[in-house]
Scaffold this active site. Sequence first.
Site, PDB file in Angstrom:
ATOM      1  N   ASP A 193       0.792  -1.224   0.000  1.00  0.00           N
ATOM      2  CA  ASP A 193       0.000   0.000   0.000  1.00  0.00           C
ATOM      3  C   ASP A 193       0.829   1.282   0.000  1.00  0.00           C
ATOM      4  O   ASP A 193       0.550   2.209  -0.745  1.00  0.00           O
ATOM      5  CB  ASP A 193      -0.908  -0.018   1.232  1.00  0.00           C
ATOM      6  CG  ASP A 193      -1.765   1.216   1.317  1.00  0.00           C
ATOM      7  OD1 ASP A 193      -2.546   1.430   0.376  1.00  0.00           O
ATOM      8  OD2 ASP A 193      -1.629   1.971   2.299  1.00  0.00           O
ATOM      9  N   ASP A 196       4.337   0.637   4.156  1.00  0.00           N
ATOM     10  CA  ASP A 196       4.119  -0.634   4.860  1.00  0.00           C
ATOM     11  C   ASP A 196       3.843  -1.751   3.850  1.00  0.00           C
ATOM     12  O   ASP A 196       3.981  -1.557   2.644  1.00  0.00           O
ATOM     13  CB  ASP A 196       2.961  -0.481   5.851  1.00  0.00           C
ATOM     14  CG  ASP A 196       1.667  -0.113   5.136  1.00  0.00           C
ATOM     15  OD1 ASP A 196       1.704   0.151   3.916  1.00  0.00           O
ATOM     16  OD2 ASP A 196       0.611  -0.103   5.791  1.00  0.00           O
ATOM     17  N   TYR A 344      -7.487   1.969   8.986  1.00  0.00           N
ATOM     18  CA  TYR A 344      -6.568   2.505   7.976  1.00  0.00           C
ATOM     19  C   TYR A 344      -7.308   3.127   6.799  1.00  0.00           C
ATOM     20  O   TYR A 344      -7.005   4.246   6.390  1.00  0.00           O
ATOM     21  CB  TYR A 344      -5.631   1.393   7.492  1.00  0.00           C
ATOM     22  CG  TYR A 344      -4.904   0.754   8.648  1.00  0.00           C
ATOM     23  CD1 TYR A 344      -3.762   1.352   9.168  1.00  0.00           C
ATOM     24  CD2 TYR A 344      -5.391  -0.400   9.257  1.00  0.00           C
ATOM     25  CE1 TYR A 344      -3.110   0.800  10.247  1.00  0.00           C
ATOM     26  CE2 TYR A 344      -4.739  -0.960  10.344  1.00  0.00           C
ATOM     27  CZ  TYR A 344      -3.601  -0.357  10.838  1.00  0.00           C
ATOM     28  OH  TYR A 344      -2.954  -0.903  11.916  1.00  0.00           O
ATOM     29  N   GLU A 551       5.030  10.108   4.227  1.00  0.00           N
ATOM     30  CA  GLU A 551       4.597   8.792   3.751  1.00  0.00           C
ATOM     31  C   GLU A 551       4.433   8.906   2.230  1.00  0.00           C
ATOM     32  O   GLU A 551       4.281  10.000   1.670  1.00  0.00           O
ATOM     33  CB  GLU A 551       3.266   8.401   4.409  1.00  0.00           C
ATOM     34  CG  GLU A 551       2.717   7.049   3.977  1.00  0.00           C
ATOM     35  CD  GLU A 551       2.968   5.900   4.963  1.00  0.00           C
ATOM     36  OE1 GLU A 551       2.436   5.934   6.077  1.00  0.00           O
ATOM     37  OE2 GLU A 551       3.679   4.954   4.580  1.00  0.00           O
TER      38      GLU A 551
END
Length: 580
Positions: A193, A196, A344, A551
């Site tokens: 994704d 991670d 999430y 991220e």
Amino acid sequence: MIWLLLISAVAWQHGYSDAVQIDMQLLQHWDTNWEGQFNIPAMPHDVLGWELKIHFSEPVSNIQQWDGEWLIKGDNGGQDYTLLNKVDKGYHPAGTPFNVRMMGKFSGSTAPSGTAEFIDLTGDSQTVPPINIPASQQTTDYNYEEVLVKSLLFYEAQRSGKLPANNRIPWRGDSALDDRGSNGEDLTGGYYDAGDHVKFNFPMAYTTTMLAWGYLEWKDAYIKSGQQQELLDAIKWPLDYFIKCHVAPHELYVQVGDGGPDHGYWGRPENMTMARPAYKITESKPGSDVAGETAAAMAAGSIAFKHINKTYSDILLTHAKQLYEFATQFTGKYSDSVNQAAAYYRSGDYQDELGWAGVWLYQATGDRQYLTDAEANRVSGAGWGDSWDDKTTYTNILLYKITKKDIYKTDIEATYTDWMPGGSLPYTPGGMAYRLQWGALRYTVNMGLGAMMAADTGLHSDEYRCWALSQIKYALGENPAHHSYVVGFGTDAPTRPHHRSSSCPNVPAPCGWDAQKNPGPNPHTLYGALVGGPGKNDEYVDDRMDYVKNEVACDYNAAWQSAIAGLIHLALHNQYPSCP
Ligand SMILES: *[C@@H]1O[C@H](CO)[C@@H](O)[C@H](O)[C@H]1NC(C)=O
Ligand SMILES: *[C@@H]1O[C@H](CO)[C@@H](O)[C@H](O)[C@H]1NC(C)=O
């Protein structure tokens, strides 16, 4: 000694991977015991992993040391040893010498001497494919072809499963080969994704639809940039996985991996050992949002592959139709059915995906019933901001393109009135529309793509394109700090994305939390990844620990890559916006 220094200097110039020769310093010896150490000179960069290939002048045994694991232990009659750093002994900051001490036995009449090759396992050996338009021949202000090439490399770095022989990311290998459904079904493949290693199908399907949409609208940009095959590969990778996930007409796996244990690990996907459970939606545990988005992705994929492989295109379309039927007949939010997704990628609603899936099924089949459904299901009003969770405005744009009805036009205009300067959205002082702190750039880029798509339907073309361009350029460097938000592209680009595999040193060095905390750049450049982006005052620090701003994710790059293709397309048609 002078000669040794010379070798070291040459090794440094050649970069990370060259070896440095070191003589053992004998500290003491008594009876048949010796103690020595290898003094590793300071390196000009942070070291994250290393190997020491030692040759002793005579056989030695029973070596004790505290820094590594033996890869080779006593070959060549006890003279050759290779030590690999332990996971917490790999990190040595730039400019800091360190030593590796050891003691053991010898059998000869004099204490042994030793020489070692110190191999730094930190560096990157990736080569970037040639960029079709060299910077010197650019017709626009940025080398968009380069952005496109690199964005596709980012998707390649996210691949899970068995990698093909033409894998271009040297630091990636096969991983998660045991991903299986609860009945043993093969669920290998798909994309990790973000930083991670969970496979979250909802954003993955959205990513696939968005990449396909940009390709279908602006195919010439991919052809001109020499990236058509790369794009097809980038959508086929998740599409093949979705086919595996769709195990029965009304059963779809929607996630592999559990966020808790997954996030408790910092390392390469190739080295994961935690359990990776799979979760599915069924008639009694429905998920219209993820089933609808997967149907949209497969319908878009079937159009993309129609003239490339009719068999494959038909397979995708069959799945798309079944999933659409499942999504519309068994309604509910997938994150209510699959708790592990809720923390999430909690779904806000599924209505928007039903409209979105309908409009894609209509485009893939020409069957007007899908269009009628899409018009009934679409969400009306000004959109909040489209993303993996919300397809309100994207759907209205496609409905407007197809029907030219005023109701869609009105909603699109209302959306962009909010989003453009003077509307309800706050802007950073540097000019970025700021929807949300988390992955801020992604929302504005998503809406930039929508504006470019709306412009293609004839809606406020100049204005919408110029607004989109302003937001895209912000990401590429036209911001107060003049830095790029795309890893490995442009000026002062981010070097520390919150991304596990690129933060790890080269194999065989182990990878762990030291790699996350390493204050230096990721050893591997995660080319093409758009990072989360700045805060509401344009503030940004290239810091791996700040995952809100650093991220990266498959969904961040999706509309981004398509918008870049759109700009290349406009340039090809002499329509590249010339904006005030
Ligand atoms: C991690 O995986 C790589 C590639 O598969 C392998 O070479 C390496 O030995 C593994 N490292 C550990 C610590 O298991
Ligand atoms: C076309 O797709 C089918 C189904 O995936 C596959 O079996 C076949 O090998 C593909 N053909 C070519 C020429 O790639």
